[in-house]
Design a protein around this motif. Structure first.
Motif, PDB file in Angstrom:
ATOM      1  N   ARG A 201      -4.288  16.459  13.180  1.00  0.00           N
ATOM      2  CA  ARG A 201      -5.396  15.620  13.626  1.00  0.00           C
ATOM      3  C   ARG A 201      -6.297  16.405  14.581  1.00  0.00           C
ATOM      4  NH1 ARG A 201      -2.769  10.927  16.311  1.00  0.00           N
ATOM      5  NH2 ARG A 201      -2.003  10.628  14.200  1.00  0.00           N
ATOM      6  N   ILE A 202      -5.681  17.137  15.493  1.00  0.00           N
ATOM      7  CA  ILE A 202      -6.447  17.920  16.467  1.00  0.00           C
ATOM      8  C   ILE A 202      -7.167  19.075  15.780  1.00  0.00           C
ATOM      9  CG2 ILE A 202      -6.192  19.474  18.450  1.00  0.00           C
ATOM     10  CD1 ILE A 202      -3.970  17.565  19.439  1.00  0.00           C
ATOM     11  N   GLN A 203      -6.498  19.745  14.831  1.00  0.00           N
ATOM     12  CA  GLN A 203      -7.136  20.850  14.103  1.00  0.00           C
ATOM     13  C   GLN A 203      -8.387  20.386  13.380  1.00  0.00           C
ATOM     14  OE1 GLN A 203      -3.920  21.939  11.561  1.00  0.00           O
ATOM     15  NE2 GLN A 203      -2.928  23.299  13.045  1.00  0.00           N
ATOM     16  N   VAL A 204      -8.289  19.272  12.679  1.00  0.00           N
ATOM     17  CA  VAL A 204      -9.419  18.775  11.894  1.00  0.00           C
ATOM     18  C   VAL A 204     -10.548  18.325  12.811  1.00  0.00           C
ATOM     19  CG1 VAL A 204     -10.168  17.000  10.277  1.00  0.00           C
ATOM     20  CG2 VAL A 204      -7.980  18.170   9.930  1.00  0.00           C
ATOM     21  N   ALA A 205     -10.206  17.610  13.859  1.00  0.00           N
ATOM     22  CA  ALA A 205     -11.235  17.145  14.788  1.00  0.00           C
ATOM     23  C   ALA A 205     -11.968  18.321  15.431  1.00  0.00           C
ATOM     24  CB  ALA A 205     -10.604  16.262  15.860  1.00  0.00           C
ATOM     25  N   ALA A 207     -12.583  21.153  14.200  1.00  0.00           N
ATOM     26  CA  ALA A 207     -13.428  21.856  13.242  1.00  0.00           C
ATOM     27  C   ALA A 207     -14.764  21.159  13.003  1.00  0.00           C
ATOM     28  CB  ALA A 207     -12.691  22.016  11.914  1.00  0.00           C
ATOM     29  N   LEU A 208     -14.906  19.907  13.459  1.00  0.00           N
ATOM     30  CA  LEU A 208     -16.168  19.190  13.316  1.00  0.00           C
ATOM     31  C   LEU A 208     -17.199  19.726  14.296  1.00  0.00           C
ATOM     32  CD1 LEU A 208     -14.689  15.572  13.170  1.00  0.00           C
ATOM     33  CD2 LEU A 208     -15.638  16.832  11.243  1.00  0.00           C
ATOM     34  N   ASP A 209     -18.484  19.622  13.944  1.00  0.00           N
ATOM     35  CA  ASP A 209     -19.507  19.992  14.919  1.00  0.00           C
ATOM     36  C   ASP A 209     -19.558  18.927  16.009  1.00  0.00           C
ATOM     37  OD1 ASP A 209     -21.471  17.855  14.271  1.00  0.00           O
ATOM     38  OD2 ASP A 209     -21.781  18.967  12.414  1.00  0.00           O
ATOM     39  N   ASP A 210     -20.242  19.236  17.116  1.00  0.00           N
ATOM     40  CA  ASP A 210     -20.207  18.365  18.282  1.00  0.00           C
ATOM     41  C   ASP A 210     -20.694  16.955  17.980  1.00  0.00           C
ATOM     42  OD1 ASP A 210     -19.273  20.519  19.669  1.00  0.00           O
ATOM     43  OD2 ASP A 210     -21.127  20.922  20.762  1.00  0.00           O
ATOM     44  N   GLU A 211     -21.795  16.829  17.237  1.00  0.00           N
ATOM     45  CA  GLU A 211     -22.358  15.512  16.950  1.00  0.00           C
ATOM     46  C   GLU A 211     -21.397  14.683  16.094  1.00  0.00           C
ATOM     47  OE1 GLU A 211     -25.085  14.129  18.019  1.00  0.00           O
ATOM     48  OE2 GLU A 211     -25.960  15.828  19.097  1.00  0.00           O
ATOM     49  N   LYS A 212     -20.833  15.305  15.059  1.00  0.00           N
ATOM     50  CA  LYS A 212     -19.913  14.578  14.177  1.00  0.00           C
ATOM     51  C   LYS A 212     -18.643  14.197  14.922  1.00  0.00           C
ATOM     52  CE  LYS A 212     -19.108  13.185   9.879  1.00  0.00           C
ATOM     53  NZ  LYS A 212     -19.997  12.269   9.157  1.00  0.00           N
ATOM     54  N   LEU A 213     -18.133  15.121  15.728  1.00  0.00           N
ATOM     55  CA  LEU A 213     -16.923  14.822  16.490  1.00  0.00           C
ATOM     56  C   LEU A 213     -17.182  13.684  17.468  1.00  0.00           C
ATOM     57  CD1 LEU A 213     -14.039  15.276  17.299  1.00  0.00           C
ATOM     58  CD2 LEU A 213     -14.755  17.232  18.685  1.00  0.00           C
ATOM     59  N   ALA A 214     -18.360  13.673  18.076  1.00  0.00           N
ATOM     60  CA  ALA A 214     -18.711  12.576  18.983  1.00  0.00           C
ATOM     61  C   ALA A 214     -18.698  11.246  18.247  1.00  0.00           C
ATOM     62  CB  ALA A 214     -20.081  12.834  19.612  1.00  0.00           C
ATOM     63  N   ASP A 215     -19.282  11.222  17.046  1.00  0.00           N
ATOM     64  CA  ASP A 215     -19.305   9.987  16.250  1.00  0.00           C
ATOM     65  C   ASP A 215     -17.891   9.539  15.888  1.00  0.00           C
ATOM     66  OD1 ASP A 215     -22.065   9.994  16.342  1.00  0.00           O
ATOM     67  OD2 ASP A 215     -22.310  10.918  14.357  1.00  0.00           O
ATOM     68  N   VAL A 216     -17.036  10.501  15.522  1.00  0.00           N
ATOM     69  CA  VAL A 216     -15.669  10.173  15.136  1.00  0.00           C
ATOM     70  C   VAL A 216     -14.870   9.663  16.332  1.00  0.00           C
ATOM     71  CG1 VAL A 216     -13.471  11.178  14.362  1.00  0.00           C
ATOM     72  CG2 VAL A 216     -15.590  11.685  13.130  1.00  0.00           C
ATOM     73  N   GLU A 222      -8.360   4.808  22.100  1.00  0.00           N
ATOM     74  CA  GLU A 222      -8.220   5.726  23.237  1.00  0.00           C
ATOM     75  C   GLU A 222      -6.984   6.615  23.125  1.00  0.00           C
ATOM     76  OE1 GLU A 222      -8.980   2.584  23.469  1.00  0.00           O
ATOM     77  OE2 GLU A 222     -10.850   2.437  24.622  1.00  0.00           O
ATOM     78  N   ASP A 223      -5.900   6.089  22.562  1.00  0.00           N
ATOM     79  CA  ASP A 223      -4.671   6.875  22.449  1.00  0.00           C
ATOM     80  C   ASP A 223      -4.856   8.109  21.579  1.00  0.00           C
ATOM     81  OD1 ASP A 223      -3.407   5.069  24.039  1.00  0.00           O
ATOM     82  OD2 ASP A 223      -2.327   4.039  22.431  1.00  0.00           O
ATOM     83  N   ASP A 224      -5.819   8.069  20.652  1.00  0.00           N
ATOM     84  CA  ASP A 224      -6.106   9.238  19.821  1.00  0.00           C
ATOM     85  C   ASP A 224      -7.233  10.073  20.402  1.00  0.00           C
ATOM     86  OD1 ASP A 224      -4.189   8.574  17.878  1.00  0.00           O
ATOM     87  OD2 ASP A 224      -5.569   7.184  16.914  1.00  0.00           O
ATOM     88  N   ILE A 228      -7.247  14.599  21.617  1.00  0.00           N
ATOM     89  CA  ILE A 228      -8.251  15.448  20.970  1.00  0.00           C
ATOM     90  C   ILE A 228      -9.159  16.074  22.009  1.00  0.00           C
ATOM     91  CG2 ILE A 228     -10.290  15.417  19.473  1.00  0.00           C
ATOM     92  CD1 ILE A 228      -8.843  13.317  17.760  1.00  0.00           C
ATOM     93  N   LEU A 229      -9.640  15.270  22.953  1.00  0.00           N
ATOM     94  CA  LEU A 229     -10.512  15.811  24.001  1.00  0.00           C
ATOM     95  C   LEU A 229      -9.781  16.857  24.826  1.00  0.00           C
ATOM     96  CD1 LEU A 229     -13.437  15.220  25.155  1.00  0.00           C
ATOM     97  CD2 LEU A 229     -12.241  14.004  26.987  1.00  0.00           C
ATOM     98  N   ALA A 230      -8.516  16.594  25.160  1.00  0.00           N
ATOM     99  CA  ALA A 230      -7.745  17.526  25.984  1.00  0.00           C
ATOM    100  C   ALA A 230      -7.498  18.844  25.268  1.00  0.00           C
ATOM    101  CB  ALA A 230      -6.418  16.886  26.379  1.00  0.00           C
ATOM    102  N   ALA A 231      -7.473  18.834  23.931  1.00  0.00           N
ATOM    103  CA  ALA A 231      -7.217  20.062  23.172  1.00  0.00           C
ATOM    104  C   ALA A 231      -8.439  20.964  23.077  1.00  0.00           C
ATOM    105  CB  ALA A 231      -6.737  19.708  21.765  1.00  0.00           C
ATOM    106  N   LEU A 232      -9.618  20.437  23.383  1.00  0.00           N
ATOM    107  CA  LEU A 232     -10.844  21.236  23.321  1.00  0.00           C
ATOM    108  C   LEU A 232     -11.012  22.067  24.582  1.00  0.00           C
ATOM    109  CD1 LEU A 232     -13.331  18.481  22.027  1.00  0.00           C
ATOM    110  CD2 LEU A 232     -12.072  20.150  20.648  1.00  0.00           C
ATOM    111  N   ALA A 233     -11.706  23.195  24.452  1.00  0.00           N
ATOM    112  CA  ALA A 233     -12.111  23.940  25.643  1.00  0.00           C
ATOM    113  C   ALA A 233     -12.980  23.032  26.504  1.00  0.00           C
ATOM    114  CB  ALA A 233     -12.878  25.196  25.251  1.00  0.00           C
TER     115      ALA A 233
END
Length: 425
Positions: A201-205, A207-216, A222-224, A228-233
């Protein structure tokens, strides 16, 4: 009937019953490994049926795969598909996986590659197996961000020569999976991501661009969102938060410890961070906690043509585009004096050269940021609105609450997880 087919060709194919009625569309292929078999077994298809629910269709129910369609017996269990521990989703979890391929022509006897596709074949009766892998050789198969142009020689190899096909790969990319689901809306892509195991789930998220990831992220519970946010730089996480609607970003940050909130806010643009800081000061179950700080705002002298051009922009949500808020300068929230609203239907009925200040609806009840969710809901229902203005004691516009924000809070907390469930009779 085709005896061999590549999984990428199956993705998004229509599934029909014997009478020709469409059941749904193929979204993935489920395989499993048995110590008794030398090849992974294909046990079924994940099929998206009306209502955006994914159900499991066993391969024993598939009678034909031909001419761009899948035919089943028509006996489909409509219970929502839930992946079992020994099952693997080919598109979701195998595409872009790093593997080792045995090749006696190589000096070392093997080479590294990425899996880009799998071929499945009907072997006997209705028993299907994975028989071939389409791979791209070498380190050049990996691309910047997982989505760039691929390099490297390709090959179709027997599945018996592929090592590590169904093992977890921490470095797995997501380009092929995202290409297969390029037609999905953010809410449906979020549902797909939720069905993946946590690390995938984190790998796929990511790989999305910033705008798409924001929409997703806006469509995930919140539990998901938090993992995902914590795994990003940190820098990228701040960029994604900026791309989210301010109220959604504030809701996400409210789930984090204060020190983490402050770290991200410090990395954001000052104006963006200021809006979120203001939202974080309100209680979650109040109008201030629900509102967005970025409604469509124009001065009274703006023309109707300008208003229509503004609400036409793709990044503005449907609910927000329905209403233009008219205020004195400054036009950033908190604005100058709030004057009224103009509804999009009224804009469409007026000449383009007219000004919005001449067609104001001043009868809409304004609410303060401390108003309860119940009061916001009653205001929306009473006046048949899709958004309601939120002002301070000096009549400065602070933001607007849309009907979808109210629904998010009125529905049960787990509505996103349960929205595709059906009740069995």
């Amino acid at each position: 009937m085709s005896s061999r087919v590549f999984v990428s060709r199956l993705a998004s194919l229509s599934v029909f019953d014997p009478l020709g009625d469409q059941v749904g569309r193929v979204r993935d292929v489920i395989v499993t490994v048995s110590p008794r078999r030398h090849r992974p077994r294909v046990i079924g298809l994940a099929v998206e049926v009306p209502g955006k629910r994914r159900v499991f269709v066993p391969m024993t129910r598939v009678t034909n795969i031909d001419a761009g369609q899948v035919i089943t017996t028509g006996l489909v269990n409509m219970r929502r598909f839930e992946q079992r521990p020994n099952e693997t989703l080919v598109i979701g979890e195998v595409f872009d996986r790093s593997v080792t391929v045995r090749d006696p022509d190589e000096p070392t006897g093997t080479y590294e590659a990425l899996v880009e596709d799998l071929a499945i074949e009907k072997e006997r009766l209705r028993d299907w197996s994975v028989v071939k892998a389409f791979v791209r050789k070498g380190d050049g198969a990996r691309t910047f961000g997982g989505l760039g142009r691929r390099r490297g020689e390709t090959a179709v190899v027997p599945i018996e020569d592929v090592v590590g096909l169904l093992t977890v790969d921490a470095g797995q990319g997501a380009a092929s999976l995202l290409a297969s689901y390029d037609d999905l809306k953010a809410a449906d892509l979020a549902e797909l991501i939720r069905d993946l195991r946590p690390d995938r789930r984190i790998q796929v998220a990511a790989a999305l661009d910033d705008e798409k990831l924001a929409d997703v992220l806006e469509e995930l519970p919140e539990d998901d969102q938090v993992p995902i946010l914590a795994a990003l730089a940190s820098d990228r996480a701040a960029d994604v938060l900026e791309a989210m609607q301010p109220d959604d970003a504030a809701d996400l940050l409210s789930e984090l410890p204060p020190e983490a909130q402050e770290r991200y806010l410090q990395l954001m643009e000052p104006d963006e961070a200021a809006d979120i800081r203001r939202l974080l000061t309100y209680e979650e179950d109040t109008a201030g906690g629900l509102m967005t700080t970025e409604p469509v705002i124009l001065p009274p002298e703006a023309t109707i043509a300008e208003a229509l051009a503004l609400v036409r922009r793709a990044e503005i949500s449907t609910a927000m585009a329905a209403t233009v808020y008219v205020c004195r300068a400054p036009l950033e929230t908190p604005t100058g004096r709030y004057l009224g609203v103009v509804h999009i239907q009224r804009l469409l009925r007026e000449p383009p050269h007219g000004v919005v200040g001449a067609i104001l609806d001043k009868g809409i009840e304004v609410l303060g940021p401390d108003a309860s969710i119940g009061k916001v809901a009653r205001s929306l229902a009473t006046y048949n609105l899709v958004s309601v203005p939120i002002v301070d004691e000096d009549n400065h516009l602070l933001g607007a609450v849309t009907v979808d924000d109210v629904l998010d809070h009125l529905l049960p907390e787990d509505w996103r997880e349960e929205r595709h469930e059906v009740t069995d009779d």
